[in-house]
Design a protein around this motif. Structure first.
Motif, PDB file in Angstrom:
ATOM      1  N   ARG A 143      10.948  18.417   4.914  1.00  0.00           N
ATOM      2  CA  ARG A 143       9.800  17.572   4.615  1.00  0.00           C
ATOM      3  C   ARG A 143       8.812  17.604   5.759  1.00  0.00           C
ATOM      4  O   ARG A 143       9.178  17.636   6.918  1.00  0.00           O
TER       5      ARG A 143
ATOM      6  N   SER B  43       6.140  16.230   8.445  1.00  0.00           N
ATOM      7  CA  SER B  43       6.056  14.983   9.205  1.00  0.00           C
ATOM      8  C   SER B  43       4.805  14.237   8.796  1.00  0.00           C
ATOM      9  O   SER B  43       3.821  14.840   8.356  1.00  0.00           O
ATOM     10  N   ALA B  44       4.853  12.919   8.954  1.00  0.00           N
ATOM     11  CA  ALA B  44       3.673  12.124   8.620  1.00  0.00           C
ATOM     12  C   ALA B  44       2.477  12.557   9.441  1.00  0.00           C
ATOM     13  O   ALA B  44       1.357  12.670   8.948  1.00  0.00           O
TER      14      ALA B  44
ATOM     15  N   TRP C 184      14.849   2.400   3.595  1.00  0.00           N
ATOM     16  CA  TRP C 184      13.929   2.036   4.681  1.00  0.00           C
ATOM     17  C   TRP C 184      13.926   0.516   4.797  1.00  0.00           C
ATOM     18  O   TRP C 184      12.985  -0.156   4.352  1.00  0.00           O
TER      19      TRP C 184
ATOM     20  N   GLU D  52      -5.205   3.602   1.773  1.00  0.00           N
ATOM     21  CA  GLU D  52      -4.015   4.351   1.382  1.00  0.00           C
ATOM     22  C   GLU D  52      -3.441   3.978   0.027  1.00  0.00           C
ATOM     23  O   GLU D  52      -2.691   4.776  -0.544  1.00  0.00           O
TER      24      GLU D  52
ATOM     25  N   ARG E 271       9.302   0.525  -0.595  1.00  0.00           N
ATOM     26  CA  ARG E 271      10.398   1.133   0.152  1.00  0.00           C
ATOM     27  C   ARG E 271      11.738   1.010  -0.551  1.00  0.00           C
ATOM     28  O   ARG E 271      12.732   1.533  -0.051  1.00  0.00           O
TER      29      ARG E 271
ATOM     30  N   LYS F 112      -0.157  11.205  -1.419  1.00  0.00           N
ATOM     31  CA  LYS F 112       0.542  11.789  -0.265  1.00  0.00           C
ATOM     32  C   LYS F 112       1.968  11.266  -0.164  1.00  0.00           C
ATOM     33  O   LYS F 112       2.862  11.960   0.332  1.00  0.00           O
ATOM     34  N   TYR F 113       2.187  10.028  -0.643  1.00  0.00           N
ATOM     35  CA  TYR F 113       3.484   9.394  -0.442  1.00  0.00           C
ATOM     36  C   TYR F 113       4.486   9.779  -1.531  1.00  0.00           C
ATOM     37  O   TYR F 113       5.637   9.342  -1.485  1.00  0.00           O
TER      38      TYR F 113
ATOM     39  N   LEU G  56       4.688  13.048   2.166  1.00  0.00           N
ATOM     40  CA  LEU G  56       5.195  11.820   2.776  1.00  0.00           C
ATOM     41  C   LEU G  56       6.057  11.068   1.777  1.00  0.00           C
ATOM     42  O   LEU G  56       6.197  11.485   0.622  1.00  0.00           O
ATOM     43  N   ASN G  57       6.631   9.946   2.209  1.00  0.00           N
ATOM     44  CA  ASN G  57       7.409   9.119   1.288  1.00  0.00           C
ATOM     45  C   ASN G  57       7.088   7.656   1.499  1.00  0.00           C
ATOM     46  O   ASN G  57       6.253   7.300   2.338  1.00  0.00           O
TER      47      ASN G  57
ATOM     48  N   ASP H 256       6.733   6.013   4.853  1.00  0.00           N
ATOM     49  CA  ASP H 256       5.579   6.335   5.698  1.00  0.00           C
ATOM     50  C   ASP H 256       4.374   5.452   5.417  1.00  0.00           C
ATOM     51  O   ASP H 256       3.377   5.515   6.151  1.00  0.00           O
TER      52      ASP H 256
ATOM     53  N   PRO I 102       1.795   2.598   5.562  1.00  0.00           N
ATOM     54  CA  PRO I 102       1.526   1.641   6.642  1.00  0.00           C
ATOM     55  C   PRO I 102       1.680   0.189   6.214  1.00  0.00           C
ATOM     56  O   PRO I 102       1.730  -0.703   7.059  1.00  0.00           O
TER      57      PRO I 102
END
Length: 940
Positions: A10, A12-13, A89, A125, A327, A352-353, A357-358, A361, A363
Motif C-alpha cells: 500500500r 504511504s499517506a 484503528w 477531505e 475507522r 483516496k481513502y 489510503l484507508n 488515514d 484526518p
C-alpha cells in the motif's frame, strides 16, 4: 462497480498526498476525460461510471479496494460483524487537540481555533466545500391551503426555492419545500424539518407501525413541520453531478477534488430552507430542528454540524458517511462510499481513502462531525441490529454509539452533558439525560418508533408558544457600557468574536444609525442612562437624580409588569427604588475593578441590603442575577428585566483566556488612528479616560488595549448567551422582546483619543438590536435613531400610552416598513465645549471655546479624517448645517452660542505628560500602561 483489490504494497499517506497535490491540485496534470468531453460550454452528459473514473484519473488513482457486501453472506466480501475484528484503528483523532499538539481547554479555544480546523478537514477531505459564490435562492409560495391533520387544524404552504441560474441558464434548480403549521397558534411555532418528499409521497422518517404519524405527533406538541425534497436540490447519483446545485455552480462541468458532494449539497438546501423559515411569521426560526433517515440521516447530521442555526437534530440510521466511525471495520465501509454507487455523496478527495489510503488515514472521523453539533441537543437514532424486523448490522449501531461517546468531551467542554456512559446500551434503552442522546428501537430501518422518545427529549429544549397574561410581551433589556457600534462581528467587524450578539442580530432588527444624544458630563453614561430611562434629552431631565421624570420601568410597573434590575445604576438610589420592585447585584456607581464590584440587593422589605463585594467578574455577576430572576419569576405576570453591564468599560481586564486569545491575533488599529489629537477639544488635560495611555499613542499600546477591550466584549457576549439560553429554557423566549444596546461609544485610538468625551462617530454612535415576536429577523436600517427612542418604542410594543412630554419616537414603524425614517438628522451636544449635527452625508462639528469648526463628508470619509471646513466649495453645506444646528438648539432648549467662523486652534502636544492611575486599575494594568516605557502589545 469497484475495481479489483489493490496489491498488498500500500502507498504511504505522505506519498499519495504529495502525488495528488503536485499532479492534481496544483497543475492538474493527471489523466482526465477524453478531449471531446472537456471545455464544453454546455453541461456534460456522463454516466456515474464515467464521472467516477474521471475523478479517479484526476487523483491519479488506478485501483480501489472493493467494498463490503451487505446482502450475500456467502460472498468473500461479506460485511464483517465480528466485534473482535471491528476496530483495526482504535485510536481516534482527538477533538480537543490542535494540529500543533496543544490541548484545547476552553470554549473560546474550541470556537476560535479547534472547530475551524475540524471544519477545514471535513471540507477538504470528506464532504467538500460549498462554493463561495453559491447562488442566492429566491422563495415563492406555490400554494397555501387550510386543512386538518388528525384533530389539528393546519395551514400548509408549498414553496419553490429557485436558485439564481444567471451563470448557467441551461441548469435550473427549483427546491421543493412544504411547511405545515397549526392554524390559530398563539405565536410563531417551532418546526421540525425533514429530508423527505415534500410534494407528495412519504416522509423518510414517518414509518413505524400504528398510531399517529410523526407529523401528527409534532402538531400535537403545538409545533409545525417542514419537508424538504433533497433531490430537488441535488440528484442522488453520480450522473447528476453536472446538474442540480453542484452542476449549476460548476456550469455543468466536472467537479474538482475538493468540491462538495450530494450530502453537503442537501445540507446546503436545508440551510436555504431555513433562510425562508426565518422570514415566515408563523415560524419561530430560533427553534427549527433537522431530521432524516438513512442517507438523509447523514445529510441531517451534516446540516446540523455546519449550520449552527438548527436548534436540534434527530439523526436516523445514518451509518457510514454519517454518525458511524469510518475507522470501524463493521458493516458498510469507507470503500463502499468510494465506489461508483455512493461516491457522489462525498468530496472527490474522499476517494483516496478507498485506495491507496484507508480509513485510518482520514484526518477526521464521525465523532468530530457529531462534536460540531455541540452544544445543541443531538439525538442519534437506530433500529436494532438483530431480532425480528431488525434493521441489521450494515449501519453499525455500535460504531455510531462509539462516535457519540467520543464526541462527548466537546459537549462537556461547552457546559453540556454527554451520553453519560461508554457502555453500549441495550435496545429500547434511551440515553437522554444530556444534550447528546442515543437510542435503538426494536424496529427496522425507520425513525418511526423513536419519534416519541425524541419528542420527549426535545421538549426540554423546544418550547411551544403560549398565550401570555393580558396579552403583554415580556421585555429583556441588555445594556453594555462603553461599547462602540463597530464591535459586533455580524455588523461587519471580522476581528471580534461575538457569536451570541451575531445570533441576536440574525434573529432581530438592527439599528445601525443609533446615537446617544450627547451629554452634560464627562461621564457620558450618566446622561445617557438618564435619557434612556426618561425618554428625554439631557436638557430636560435631572440626569443625576431623575427627579420628577416618569421612568420607563416605573411606567411599566404601573401597568402590571414585574420590574427587575441588576447591574449598573448611575442616577441615584432613590430613582432606582422608584423604578424597580425586584433587584439583585445592583451596582450604584460609575466604575469599579470588575472583580470587586460593590453590590446590593433589594430585600423583601423593599429596602436595599448592605453593600458587599461581588465574588465574580462583573458580567457574570449580573448575568447570574438575571438568570435567577428568569428561573424564579411569576409566570403569570409580564416582566421588564433590566441588565446593565459594566463591561466593556475600563478597567480593561477581561479574564486571562479572553485577552490572551486577542493577544495572539491583535486587532488592527482603527482606520482613523493618530498618535494625538492636535488640538484641545476641551477634555484633553483633565479627563480620566485620556489618562489611560501615554502620549503619543503608539500602535503597540493601542492594539494591546483593543485586545483587552475586545476580550471584555467577547466575555460579555458569552454572558448574553447564558441569559438568552435561560430565556429559552424557561419557556419565555416566544413572548419576550429582547433589546441590546450600549450607553455610549469609545475612541480607543481613533483620532488620538481614548475616551468617549467627543462628538465623533466612534464615541456617539452605539449598537442597538430589537428581537422578538413581530420583529423582522436579520434586518437592519441606517435611519437616525437615539437611545431615548427606546422608551416610546417599548410603550408601543406593550400597548401602553407613553408620557406626552417625551422627546423620543417609537421605532416600530421602521421595522414594520410604514416609515423610512423618524428624523432627518441628529444633534450631538456635549456639555458646553462641543456641538455637532449631521445629516445623511455631511457633519458639522463646533468647538465654541476655541472657535474651531470641522466639516466632514461622511459619504466619502466615514471615519472623519479630513476636515473640509476651509474649502470654498463647501460653504453652502456649512450654512445649511449651521441653520440645522440652530433649529435643533431651539427644539431642545440649548442656549450655547456657536462660532460662525473657524479659527486655527492652538497646537497641543502632550508628549511626556505625567499620568497617575485611578484607584480601580488592577496592578497588572498599572505596571503595563503607567510605566515610563510600556511593554510590548501582546504581553501582560
Amino acid at each position: 462497480m469497484h475495481a479489483a483489490v489493490m496489491p498488498s504494497a500500500r502507498w504511504s499517506a505522505a506519498a499519495v498526498i504529495a502525488a495528488a497535490s503536485a499532479a492534481v491540485l496544483a497543475g492538474e496534470a493527471a489523466p482526465v476525460a477524453p478531449p471531446s468531453a472537456r471545455d464544453q460550454a454546455s453541461p456534460i452528459e456522463w454516466t456515474a461510471k464515467d464521472d467516477h473514473q474521471h475523478m479517479l484519473d484526476r487523483l491519479g488513482i488506478t485501483t480501489l479496494r472493493r467494498g463490503a457486501d451487505g446482502m450475500n453472506p456467502r460472498s468473500p466480501y461479506y460485511q464483517n460483524t465480528d466485534e473482535s475484528k471491528a476496530d483495526p484503528w482504535p485510536d481516534l483523532p482527538d477533538p480537543l487537540t490542535l494540529k500543533n499538539g496543544r490541548k484545547v481547554t476552553t470554549a473560546e479555544e474550541w470556537w476560535s481555533a479547534r472547530r475551524p480546523e475540524i471544519v477545514e478537514d471535513f471540507d477538504r477531505e470528506v464532504y467538500g466545500r460549498v462554493p463561495e459564490d453559491a447562488p442566492k435562492v429566491n422563495w415563492e409560495v406555490a400554494s397555501a391551503t387550510e386543512g386538518r391533520e388528525g384533530d389539528v387544524p393546519v395551514i400548509t404552504k408549498r414553496l419553490i426555492g429557485r436558485a439564481d441560474n444567471s451563470s448557467c441558464r441551461e441548469i435550473e434548480v427549483a427546491i421543493q419545500l412544504s411547511l405545515t403549521t397549526p392554524a390559530g397558534a398563539a405565536g410563531p411555532v417551532p418546526v421540525m424539518m425533514e429530508f423527505g418528499f415534500s410534494f407528495g409521497g412519504f416522509g423518510g422518517g414517518g414509518f413505524g407501525g400504528g398510531g399517529p404519524s410523526w407529523q401528527q405527533q409534532v402538531l400535537a406538541k403545538g409545533w409545525g413541520y417542514a419537508i424538504l425534497s433533497p433531490t430537488s436540490v441535488q440528484a442522488d447519483s453520480g450522473s447528476g453531478l453536472r446538474k442540480g446545485i453542484i452542476g449549476l455552480c460548476n456550469k455543468g462541468q466536472p467537479r474538482k477534488p475538493d468540491d462538495w458532494g450530494a450530502l453537503r449539497a442537501w445540507a446546503w438546501g436545508a440551510s436555504r430552507a431555513l433562510d425562508y423559515l426565518e422570514t415566515d411569521e408563523a415560524v419561530d426560526a430560533t427553534q427549527v430542528g433537522i431530521e432524516g433517515l438513512s442517507r438523509y440521516g447523514k445529510a441531517a447530521l451534516v446540516a446540523m454540524a455546519y449550520d449552527r442555526r438548527f436548534a436540534i437534530g434527530f439523526i436516523g440510521s445514518s451509518g457510514a458517511g454519517g454518525a458511524k466511525l469510518h475507522r470501524r471495520n463493521f458493516g458498510e465501509l469507507v470503500e463502499n462510499l468510494t465506489g461508483s454507487g455512493e461516491y457522489h455523496w462525498m468530496a472527490g478527495n474522499f476517494l483516496k481513502y478507498g485506495g491507496p489510503l484507508n480509513a485510518g488515514d482520514l484526518p477526521v472521523d464521525a465523532h468530530e462531525l457529531i462534536a460540531l453539533c455541540a452544544p445543541r441537543p443531538t439525538f442519534i437514532s437506530y433500529g436494532a441490529s438483530t431480532g425480528r424486523g431488525a434493521e441489521g448490522t450494515w449501519v453499525d449501531q455500535k460504531g455510531s454509539f462509539m462516535a457519540a461517546a467520543a464526541a462527548g468531551c466537546v459537549f462537556r467542554l461547552l457546559g453540556k452533558k454527554d451520553l453519560g456512559t461508554s457502555e453500549f446500551p441495550p435496545v429500547e434503552t434511551a440515553l437522554v439525560d444530556g444534550e447528546l442522546a442515543f437510542r435503538q428501537h426494536g424496529g427496522g430501518h425507520t425513525n418511526g418508533p423513536n419519534w416519541p422518545a425524541f419528542l420527549e427529549f426535545a421538549e426540554r429544549y423546544i418550547k411551544s408558544p403560549r398565550p401570555h397574561a393580558a396579552g403583554k410581551l415580556n421585555i429583556l433589556f441588555l445594556f453594555a457600557d462603553d461599547q462602540r457600534a463597530d464591535t459586533i462581528a455580524a455588523h461587519g467587524n471580522p476581528h471580534i468574536r461575538t457569536p451570541n450578539l451575531d445570533t441576536l442580530a440574525g434573529r432581530g432588527f438592527s439599528f445601525r444609525g443609533n446615537y446617544v444624544c450627547g451629554g452634560n458630563s464627562g461621564a457620558v453614561c450618566v446622561p445617557s442612562r438618564a435619557m434612556l430611562m426618561s425618554g428625554k434629552t439631557w436638557f430636560r431631565v435631572n440626569t443625576a437624580s431623575l427627579e420628577g421624570a416618569k421612568l420607563l420601568p416605573e411606567l411599566l410597573g404601573e401597568h402590571g409588569y414585574a420590574t427587575f434590575g441588576t447591574g449598573k445604576w448611575h442616577n441615584g438610589q432613590k430613582s432606582w427604588l422608584r423604578a424597580f420592585r425586584q433587584g439583585r447585584n445592583i451596582f450604584f456607581g460609575g466604575m469599579s475593578d470588575h472583580t470587586r464590584v460593590p453590590v446590593r440587593d433589594l430585600g423583601p422589605d423593599g429596602a436595599l441590603t448592605a453593600e458587599r463585594t461581588g465574588e465574580k467578574i462583573s458580567s457574570e455577576l449580573f448575568a447570574d442575577a438575571a438568570i435567577e430572576f428568569l428561573e424564579r419569576r411569576d409566570a403569570a405576570r409580564p416582566f421588564f428585566a433590566y441588565v446593565a453591564f459594566t463591561a466593556p468599560h475600563d478597567p480593561r481586564m477581561p479574564p486571562v483566556p479572553y485577552r490572551e486569545a486577542y493577544y495572539r491575533d491583535l486587532p488592527p488599529l482603527p482606520a482613523n488612528f493618530r498618535p494625538q489629537l492636535p488640538f484641545d477639544n476641551g477634555m484633553m488635560r483633565g479627563g480620566r479616560d485620556e489618562n489611560l495611555a501615554p502620549w503619543p499613542r503608539t500602535e503597540a499600546v493601542i492594539r494591546a488595549q483593543l485586545a483587552e477591550y475586545y476580550g471584555l466584549i467577547t466575555h460579555l457576549d458569552e454572558q448574553v448567551g447564558r441569559i438568552l439560553a435561560a430565556l429559552e429554557r424557561t419557556g419565555a423566549a416566544d413572548s419576550t422582546v429582547v433589546v441590546y444596546a450600549a450607553d455610549n461609544g469609545l475612541a480607543l485610538g481613533s483620532h488620538g483619543l481614548l475616551g468617549k468625551q467627543s462628538v465623533y462617530e466612534h464615541s456617539m454612535r452605539v449598537p442597538m438590536i430589537f428581537a422578538g415576536p413581530g420583529i423582522p429577523r436579520g434586518k437592519s436600517t441606517e435611519a437616525f435613531t437615539y437611545l431615548l427612542d427606546v422608551f416610546p418604542t417599548l410603550c408601543d410594543i406593550a400597548g401602553i400610552a407613553p408620557p406626552p412630554d417625551l422627546d423620543g419616537e417609537s421605532l416600530r414603524p421602521l421595522w414594520e416598513g410604514t416609515k423610512e425614517r423618524v428624523r432627518d438628522s441628529v444633534f450631538l451636544p456635549f456639555i458646553q465645549i462641543q456641538r455637532a449635527v449631521r445629516d445623511e452625508r455631511w457633519k458639522l462639528v463646533c468647538y465654541p471655546k476655541i472657535g474651531y469648526l470641522e466639516l466632514f463628508d461622511l459619504g466619502a470619509d466615514p471615519h472623519e479624517t479630513t476636515n473640509l471646513i476651509d474649502r470654498p466649495e463647501n460653504a453652502g453645506h456649512v450654512r445649511r448645517l449651521f441653520d440645522l444646528m440652530r433649529r435643533w438648539q431651539a427644539e431642545v432648549g440649548d442656549t450655547l452660542a456657536l462660532p460662525t467662523e473657524s479659527t486655527t486652534p492652538e497646537k497641543v502636544d502632550l508628549t511626556g505628560r505625567k499620568r497617575e492611575p485611578d484607584q480601580w486599575q488592577p496592578e497588572w494594568i498599572r505596571k503595563k500602561y503607567f510605566e515610563a516605557a510600556p511593554p510590548d502589545a501582546g504581553k501582560q
